[in-house]
Design an enzyme around this catalytic site. Structure first.
Site, PDB file in Angstrom:
ATOM      1  N   HIS A 161      13.735  22.413  61.926  1.00  0.00           N
ATOM      2  CA  HIS A 161      13.927  21.877  63.198  1.00  0.00           C
ATOM      3  C   HIS A 161      15.413  21.097  63.583  1.00  0.00           C
ATOM      4  O   HIS A 161      15.840  20.894  64.411  1.00  0.00           O
ATOM      5  CB  HIS A 161      12.898  20.762  63.363  1.00  0.00           C
ATOM      6  N   GLU A 162      15.636  20.138  62.338  1.00  0.00           N
ATOM      7  CA  GLU A 162      16.774  19.328  62.557  1.00  0.00           C
ATOM      8  C   GLU A 162      17.936  20.336  62.352  1.00  0.00           C
ATOM      9  O   GLU A 162      18.858  19.863  63.138  1.00  0.00           O
ATOM     10  CB  GLU A 162      16.850  18.287  61.346  1.00  0.00           C
ATOM     11  N   HIS A 165      18.801  21.387  65.788  1.00  0.00           N
ATOM     12  CA  HIS A 165      19.537  20.404  66.656  1.00  0.00           C
ATOM     13  C   HIS A 165      21.219  20.633  66.271  1.00  0.00           C
ATOM     14  O   HIS A 165      21.903  20.572  67.069  1.00  0.00           O
ATOM     15  CB  HIS A 165      18.969  18.797  66.159  1.00  0.00           C
ATOM     16  N   HIS A 171      15.213  19.776  72.537  1.00  0.00           N
ATOM     17  CA  HIS A 171      13.809  19.952  72.637  1.00  0.00           C
ATOM     18  C   HIS A 171      13.411  20.604  73.941  1.00  0.00           C
ATOM     19  O   HIS A 171      14.116  20.517  74.758  1.00  0.00           O
ATOM     20  CB  HIS A 171      13.067  18.681  72.557  1.00  0.00           C
TER      21      HIS A 171
END
Length: 193
Positions: A161-162, A165, A171
């Site tokens: 997830h990170e 980014h 998101h």
């Protein structure tokens, strides 16, 4: 996580999901884990004053918005995108393993390669700070990615997830075209998110 509007790899990329890792499992885990882990980093009274937006994204500098620097990581030969990284020596072996497994997932299923830092101008520095957070896209110079040990305890989902980014993904609910794809349940949104 939603795709940035113009992020594409030629040839080498795949949009498949690892067989042992469903998108639904990752999202459910993150939806509960990241806000809980980062709870102490965001004030409920003044969430807009936090250094994080949307719970785990480092607030972009207003100066960066005016910069001519491209926030995309450059493509190399064959459409491969290399992200140089430094991994803190403060991680124990099980934590390092989780992070390296996330790197391997990217390499197996996409055109993204995380490569060891060797004097690169732009790179990510992965540190066990308080919480799980990162910037969106390439910010230039050293770019901090915080992965506290609590972020790593349930596997590689939060790491993925990170790192998404870092690649430039926001998101899903923050996309300009989100209403074409999702329905936001406004009464379910936690303060500060």
């Amino acid at each position: 996580l939603g795709a940035p509007s113009s992020f594409k790899c030629s040839g080498a990329c795949s949009t498949s999901v690892p067989e042992d890792l469903s998108l639904e499992e990752i999202q459910v885990s993150q939806d509960k884990d990241i806000p809980a882990i980062n709870q102490g980093l965001i004030s409920e009274e003044t969430p807009e004053g936090s250094f994080l937006v949307e719970g785990d994204i480092i607030r972009p500098s207003p100066f960066r918005l005016l910069s001519v620097t491209n926030n995309k990581w450059p493509k190399g030969v064959g459409g491969i995108v290399e992200i140089p990284f430094l991994l803190s020596s403060k991680y124990d072996e099980p934590s390092r393993k989780v992070i390296l497994e996330a790197f391997a997932d990217f390499e197996r299923f996409t055109c993204i390669r995380f490569v060891a830092y060797q004097g690169h101008r732009d790179f990510i520095s992965i540190l066990p700070m308080s919480g799980c957070f990162s910037s969106v896209g390439r910010s230039g110079g050293m770019q901090v990615v915080s992965l506290a040990t609590t972020c790593l305890q349930k596997g590689r989902g939060i790491v993925l997830h990170e790192l998404m980014h870092v690649l430039g993904f926001w998101h899903e609910h923050a996309r300009a075209d989100r209403d074409r794809y999702i329905r936001v349940n406004w009464n379910e949104i936690l303060p500060g998110f």
